[in-house]
Design a protein around this motif. Structure first.
Motif, PDB file in Angstrom:
ATOM      1  N   GLU A  82      35.669  14.778  19.194  1.00  0.00           N
ATOM      2  CA  GLU A  82      37.062  14.616  19.578  1.00  0.00           C
ATOM      3  C   GLU A  82      37.896  15.456  18.628  1.00  0.00           C
ATOM      4  OE1 GLU A  82      38.361  10.536  19.801  1.00  0.00           O
ATOM      5  OE2 GLU A  82      36.460   9.900  20.674  1.00  0.00           O
ATOM      6  N   GLY A  83      38.880  16.152  19.167  1.00  0.00           N
ATOM      7  CA  GLY A  83      39.750  16.940  18.301  1.00  0.00           C
ATOM      8  C   GLY A  83      40.501  17.981  19.087  1.00  0.00           C
ATOM      9  N   LYS A  84      41.729  18.221  18.672  1.00  0.00           N
ATOM     10  CA  LYS A  84      42.620  19.116  19.407  1.00  0.00           C
ATOM     11  C   LYS A  84      42.815  20.461  18.745  1.00  0.00           C
ATOM     12  CE  LYS A  84      45.255  15.184  21.145  1.00  0.00           C
ATOM     13  NZ  LYS A  84      46.597  14.588  21.230  1.00  0.00           N
ATOM     14  N   LYS A  85      42.409  20.612  17.508  1.00  0.00           N
ATOM     15  CA  LYS A  85      42.621  21.871  16.798  1.00  0.00           C
ATOM     16  C   LYS A  85      41.323  22.671  16.834  1.00  0.00           C
ATOM     17  CE  LYS A  85      46.411  20.183  14.156  1.00  0.00           C
ATOM     18  NZ  LYS A  85      47.330  20.469  13.133  1.00  0.00           N
ATOM     19  N   ILE A  86      41.355  23.727  17.658  1.00  0.00           N
ATOM     20  CA  ILE A  86      40.170  24.545  17.863  1.00  0.00           C
ATOM     21  C   ILE A  86      40.558  26.004  17.644  1.00  0.00           C
ATOM     22  CG2 ILE A  86      38.372  25.183  19.528  1.00  0.00           C
ATOM     23  CD1 ILE A  86      39.078  22.446  20.919  1.00  0.00           C
ATOM     24  N   ASP A  87      39.725  26.725  16.958  1.00  0.00           N
ATOM     25  CA  ASP A  87      39.950  28.126  16.660  1.00  0.00           C
ATOM     26  C   ASP A  87      40.226  28.937  17.931  1.00  0.00           C
ATOM     27  OD1 ASP A  87      39.531  30.478  14.645  1.00  0.00           O
ATOM     28  OD2 ASP A  87      38.267  30.964  16.389  1.00  0.00           O
ATOM     29  N   LYS A  88      41.218  29.799  17.859  1.00  0.00           N
ATOM     30  CA  LYS A  88      41.631  30.595  19.021  1.00  0.00           C
ATOM     31  C   LYS A  88      40.488  31.429  19.592  1.00  0.00           C
ATOM     32  CE  LYS A  88      46.482  31.320  17.844  1.00  0.00           C
ATOM     33  NZ  LYS A  88      47.503  32.304  17.470  1.00  0.00           N
ATOM     34  N   GLN A  89      39.710  32.040  18.736  1.00  0.00           N
ATOM     35  CA  GLN A  89      38.642  32.918  19.217  1.00  0.00           C
ATOM     36  C   GLN A  89      37.536  32.133  19.912  1.00  0.00           C
ATOM     37  OE1 GLN A  89      39.108  36.187  19.470  1.00  0.00           O
ATOM     38  NE2 GLN A  89      41.103  35.655  18.598  1.00  0.00           N
ATOM     39  N   LEU A  90      37.281  30.915  19.458  1.00  0.00           N
ATOM     40  CA  LEU A  90      36.290  30.062  20.132  1.00  0.00           C
ATOM     41  C   LEU A  90      36.804  29.653  21.511  1.00  0.00           C
ATOM     42  CD1 LEU A  90      35.147  27.817  17.141  1.00  0.00           C
ATOM     43  CD2 LEU A  90      33.915  29.744  18.174  1.00  0.00           C
ATOM     44  N   LEU A  91      38.082  29.313  21.579  1.00  0.00           N
ATOM     45  CA  LEU A  91      38.682  28.987  22.875  1.00  0.00           C
ATOM     46  C   LEU A  91      38.632  30.184  23.811  1.00  0.00           C
ATOM     47  CD1 LEU A  91      41.853  26.963  21.812  1.00  0.00           C
ATOM     48  CD2 LEU A  91      39.835  26.079  23.017  1.00  0.00           C
ATOM     49  N   LYS A  92      38.985  31.341  23.292  1.00  0.00           N
ATOM     50  CA  LYS A  92      38.987  32.555  24.101  1.00  0.00           C
ATOM     51  C   LYS A  92      37.595  32.823  24.674  1.00  0.00           C
ATOM     52  CE  LYS A  92      40.055  37.448  24.023  1.00  0.00           C
ATOM     53  NZ  LYS A  92      40.374  38.623  23.244  1.00  0.00           N
ATOM     54  N   ALA A  93      36.587  32.715  23.848  1.00  0.00           N
ATOM     55  CA  ALA A  93      35.216  32.980  24.305  1.00  0.00           C
ATOM     56  C   ALA A  93      34.809  32.009  25.417  1.00  0.00           C
ATOM     57  CB  ALA A  93      34.249  32.884  23.123  1.00  0.00           C
ATOM     58  N   LEU A  94      35.144  30.729  25.269  1.00  0.00           N
ATOM     59  CA  LEU A  94      34.787  29.727  26.274  1.00  0.00           C
ATOM     60  C   LEU A  94      35.532  29.965  27.580  1.00  0.00           C
ATOM     61  CD1 LEU A  94      33.375  27.101  27.162  1.00  0.00           C
ATOM     62  CD2 LEU A  94      35.265  25.846  26.080  1.00  0.00           C
ATOM     63  N   TYR A  95      36.845  30.092  27.508  1.00  0.00           N
ATOM     64  CA  TYR A  95      37.655  30.237  28.719  1.00  0.00           C
ATOM     65  C   TYR A  95      37.353  31.561  29.433  1.00  0.00           C
ATOM     66  CZ  TYR A  95      40.462  26.010  28.147  1.00  0.00           C
ATOM     67  OH  TYR A  95      40.880  24.703  28.070  1.00  0.00           O
ATOM     68  N   GLU A  96      37.118  32.618  28.687  1.00  0.00           N
ATOM     69  CA  GLU A  96      36.801  33.898  29.326  1.00  0.00           C
ATOM     70  C   GLU A  96      35.407  33.884  29.945  1.00  0.00           C
ATOM     71  OE1 GLU A  96      37.647  37.047  26.532  1.00  0.00           O
ATOM     72  OE2 GLU A  96      39.778  37.034  27.088  1.00  0.00           O
ATOM     73  N   ASP A  97      34.476  33.171  29.332  1.00  0.00           N
ATOM     74  CA  ASP A  97      33.123  33.101  29.874  1.00  0.00           C
ATOM     75  C   ASP A  97      33.117  32.505  31.284  1.00  0.00           C
ATOM     76  OD1 ASP A  97      30.077  33.226  29.316  1.00  0.00           O
ATOM     77  OD2 ASP A  97      30.400  31.162  29.992  1.00  0.00           O
ATOM     78  N   VAL A  98      33.992  31.545  31.525  1.00  0.00           N
ATOM     79  CA  VAL A  98      34.058  30.926  32.856  1.00  0.00           C
ATOM     80  C   VAL A  98      35.153  31.563  33.714  1.00  0.00           C
ATOM     81  CG1 VAL A  98      33.025  28.764  32.083  1.00  0.00           C
ATOM     82  CG2 VAL A  98      35.509  29.006  32.057  1.00  0.00           C
ATOM     83  N   GLN A  99      35.684  32.658  33.229  1.00  0.00           N
ATOM     84  CA  GLN A  99      36.681  33.472  33.932  1.00  0.00           C
ATOM     85  C   GLN A  99      37.988  32.735  34.203  1.00  0.00           C
ATOM     86  OE1 GLN A  99      34.565  35.130  37.296  1.00  0.00           O
ATOM     87  NE2 GLN A  99      33.487  36.559  35.989  1.00  0.00           N
ATOM     88  N   TRP A 100      38.387  31.884  33.269  1.00  0.00           N
ATOM     89  CA  TRP A 100      39.701  31.244  33.336  1.00  0.00           C
ATOM     90  C   TRP A 100      40.664  32.089  32.510  1.00  0.00           C
ATOM     91  CZ3 TRP A 100      39.337  25.191  33.041  1.00  0.00           C
ATOM     92  CH2 TRP A 100      38.519  24.735  34.087  1.00  0.00           C
ATOM     93  N   ASN A 101      40.805  33.338  32.898  1.00  0.00           N
ATOM     94  CA  ASN A 101      41.547  34.312  32.111  1.00  0.00           C
ATOM     95  C   ASN A 101      43.046  34.056  32.046  1.00  0.00           C
ATOM     96  OD1 ASN A 101      39.122  35.706  31.572  1.00  0.00           O
ATOM     97  ND2 ASN A 101      39.246  36.696  33.567  1.00  0.00           N
ATOM     98  N   ALA A 102      43.596  33.326  32.985  1.00  0.00           N
ATOM     99  CA  ALA A 102      45.023  33.014  32.925  1.00  0.00           C
ATOM    100  C   ALA A 102      45.350  32.236  31.653  1.00  0.00           C
ATOM    101  CB  ALA A 102      45.447  32.222  34.158  1.00  0.00           C
TER     102      ALA A 102
END
Length: 136
Positions: A7-27
């Motif tokens: 549980e936690g809301k503070k996540i590194d930007k680059q980790l978020l970017k890698a996850l969201y881009e991997d599933v093509q949620w580029n918006a």
């Protein structure tokens, strides 16, 4: 595979970017600061990790008492179909078991419909409810 859920809301930007881009949620990745702030403003965020790698995330908004809206649920493509999303969903539903309305909005696809139905969600087009959305 040794998956840890946190549980936690503070996540590194680059980790978020890698996850969201991997599933093509580029918006979501057009403004990573906004994505980070959206997580911070969420009611609840649960992440899945293998070591230091962010492999999944579920994000919930709402009041936690009468309504819960599952905003995001995503798992890296290479980790899909291993039960990670199901486990995250079950943890959220269990945590908020007393909340009457649990809602989500997603794109139509056979595998997506199957996933939500197996987790106890009913499509509004098959019941007595009606759903409306206004998306910019």
């Amino acid at each position: 595979m040794n998956v840890a859920f946190k549980e936690g809301k503070k996540i590194d930007k680059q980790l978020l970017k890698a996850l969201y881009e991997d599933v093509q949620w580029n918006a979501y990745t057009k403004d990573l600061s906004q994505l980070q702030q959206a997580l911070v403003n969420s009611l609840f965020v649960l992440t899945a990790w293998e070591g230091d790698q962010l492999i999944g995330l579920i994000r919930v908004v709402g009041d936690g008492l009468t309504i819960l809206y599952i905003q995001d649920i995503l798992v890296l493509n290479s980790y899909q179909n291993r039960g990670i999303a199901t486990e995250m969903m079950q943890l959220v539903v269990k945590k908020y078991k007393d909340v009457r309305q649990k809602v989500l909005l997603t794109e139509e696809a056979p595998d997506v419909r199957h996933f939500y139905e197996k987790n106890g969600f009913i499509s509004c087009d098959k019941g007595t409810l009606v759903a409306f959305a206004k998306i910019n």
